[in-house]
Design an enzyme around this catalytic site. Structure first.
Site, PDB file in Angstrom:
ATOM      1  N   HIS A 109       0.815  -1.225   0.000  1.00 36.40           N
ATOM      2  CA  HIS A 109       0.000   0.000   0.000  1.00 36.40           C
ATOM      3  C   HIS A 109       0.843   1.266   0.000  1.00 36.40           C
ATOM      4  O   HIS A 109       0.311   2.368   0.024  1.00 36.40           O
ATOM      5  CB  HIS A 109      -0.972   0.002   1.187  1.00 36.40           C
ATOM      6  CG  HIS A 109      -2.050  -1.004   0.984  1.00 36.40           C
ATOM      7  ND1 HIS A 109      -3.156  -0.758   0.189  1.00 36.40           N
ATOM      8  CD2 HIS A 109      -2.148  -2.282   1.395  1.00 36.40           C
ATOM      9  CE1 HIS A 109      -3.898  -1.842   0.144  1.00 36.40           C
ATOM     10  NE2 HIS A 109      -3.317  -2.778   0.865  1.00 36.40           N
ATOM     11  N   LYS A 124      -1.735  -1.533  -7.301  1.00 36.52           N
ATOM     12  CA  LYS A 124      -2.437  -0.510  -6.528  1.00 36.52           C
ATOM     13  C   LYS A 124      -1.964   0.850  -7.042  1.00 36.52           C
ATOM     14  O   LYS A 124      -2.360   1.240  -8.129  1.00 36.52           O
ATOM     15  CB  LYS A 124      -2.288  -0.805  -5.037  1.00 36.52           C
ATOM     16  CG  LYS A 124      -3.134  -2.067  -4.720  1.00 36.52           C
ATOM     17  CD  LYS A 124      -3.008  -2.673  -3.348  1.00 36.52           C
ATOM     18  CE  LYS A 124      -3.841  -3.960  -3.276  1.00 36.52           C
ATOM     19  NZ  LYS A 124      -3.619  -4.741  -2.070  1.00 36.52           N
TER      20      LYS A 124
END
Ligand SMILES: *Cc1c(COP(=O)(O)O)cnc(C)c1O
Length: 405
Positions: free
Chosen positions: A218, A249
């Site tokens: 992340h 992501k």
């Protein structure tokens, strides 16, 4: 055994608990992100909604450089890569991407895998099963991909209380310096949005001769001057043994990887079944990821805009007395605390306000902490934030959800 009854009952149980998963049918539209077309299940005409829960944090999935690179790779090299690298060789774009990723993390080598999940699973299962008498010390909130990899390794596992360095030290001390020990943790935990004290954890790894494994899924693209992650931001990248990341992501495409010293990467390449026995990424994917990583190494514009938007959204929620959780990262979680209510709030936002935010229920988060998780990006403008806050206030009051976090 009545198979059909078994499956139906299990699903009915999920539904009764309010945690049956429904995925919105969305059509992304280039140039309109974070808007997308929602196709209702009942066959009604599609309509435009705003996506508030995408992990394409910076909108790189639609960046012209990424799309151009992907298109020219398709035109030049076709669809698939032609099999596993073990049988069919490496595509030169895979090799170029690995060099780029190694450089991103200040490491000498990197290994590309088909997803971040596969990278965690493969690396931890390989290290845990091959290192003699290995113990894996795992943060209690680690992602499922790490947990499954550790389990498959059959190595002994000790769980350390989330981000609690005193507890970690007690476990390390107990195990002693001789034993092989992997400390596995994440930088940004994506459900609470909190960040690990990486430097302190590495101090302990060094003190007790443990091997450090850091999931920066992340954080890659998002933190550090070149998007190398929280370890880059904190100036400790060179002290982490393995950095694991995703291309799916912030980088906006798909794929996963590890970056480390050459002998570590070569070890996983040589013994990791989840790398060896599965076909490699299409060249176009590697080309898109390469363009995205290169762009975010040089450009801070997207990161700065994202941070500003996240801070603004958090402040607006606080002003409106909405129960936003405190988090030092780009993730903005809003507490609901009940699975059925959480699902209902999400449904109303979608059906009555054209806002898509997925409910986050058990087992992704502990029971009683069900929440909505917002991931504002550079393209969520003030008007979209105004509309979101008004809609949340309407839903909160209609459902009588608590305003206390
Ligand atoms: C999403 C996620 C993964 C898996 O990465 P993918 O590339 O989506 O397979 C791994 N770790 C964490 C913490 C994640 O949130």
């Amino acid at each position: 055994m009545n198979y059909n009854t078994f499956f139906k009952d299990a699903l009915a149980g999920l539904k009764a608990e309010g945690r049956y998963r429904v995925f919105a049918n969305l059509e992304r539209i280039v140039g309109k992100f974070p808007k997308a077309l929602y196709h209702p299940d009942n066959g009604e005409a599609p309509r435009e909604i705003t996506v508030w829960c995408s992990n394409d944090y910076l909108g790189m999935g639609q960046h012209p450089k990424v799309l151009d690179a992907m298109q020219s790779a398709i035109t030049g090299q076709g669809g698939g890569a032609g099999g596993t690298r073990n049988i069919s060789g490496s595509n030169h774009l895979h090799v170029a991407l690995e060099h780029e990723l190694a450089d991103l993390h200040g490491k000498e080598a990197a290994l590309l895998m088909t997803s971040g999940y596969v990278a965690n699973w493969t690396t931890l299962s390989t290290l845990g099963s091959k290192l003699p008498d290995c113990v894996i010390i795992s943060d209690s909130q680690n992602h499922n991909s790490m947990i499954e990899g550790m389990r498959h390794s059959k190595a002994e596992r000790r769980i350390w209380n989330h981000n609690d360095v005193d507890h970690l030290e007690a476990i390390l001390k107990d195990l002693g310096p001789q034993r092989a020990k992997i400390v596995a943790f994440e930088s940004v935990y994506s459900m609470d949005g909190d960040i690990a004290p990486i430097g302190q954890i590495l101090d302990l790894c060094e003190k007790y001769n443990a091997f450090s494994y850091l999931d920066e899924v992340h954080a890659v693209g998002m933190y550090g001057p070149r998007g190398g992650g929280v370890a880059e931001r904190d100036g400790v990248m060179d002290r982490v043994d393995i950095i694991q990341g995703t291309l799916a992501k912030a980088f906006g495409v798909i794929g996963g990887y590890i970056a480390a010293k050459p002998e570590i990467v070569d070890f996983v390449r040589s013994f990791g079944n989840g790398f060896i026995f599965t076909s490699s990424q299409p060249p176009s994917i590697a080309a898109g990821a390469l363009a995205s990583v290169r762009h975010l190494k040089e450009s801070d514009v997207e990161r700065a805009a994202q941070k500003e938007r996240a801070d603004t959204l958090r402040a607006r929620m606080r002003e409106a007395d909405l129960p936003v959780m405190d988090a030092p990262s780009h993730i903005v979680p809003l507490m609901v605390g009940d699975p059925a209510m959480c699902k209902e709030a999400s449904d109303r936002l979608l059906f009555e306000h054209d806002i898509y935010v997925q409910p986050i229920n058990y087992p992704t988060v502990p029971r009683g902490t069900e929440r909505l998780r917002f991931t504002p990006g550079p393209l969520h403008n003030d008007e979209l934030i105004d509309h979101l806050i008004d809609s949340l206030l309407t839903v909160w009051s209609k459902l009588g959800i608590s305003k206390v976090a």
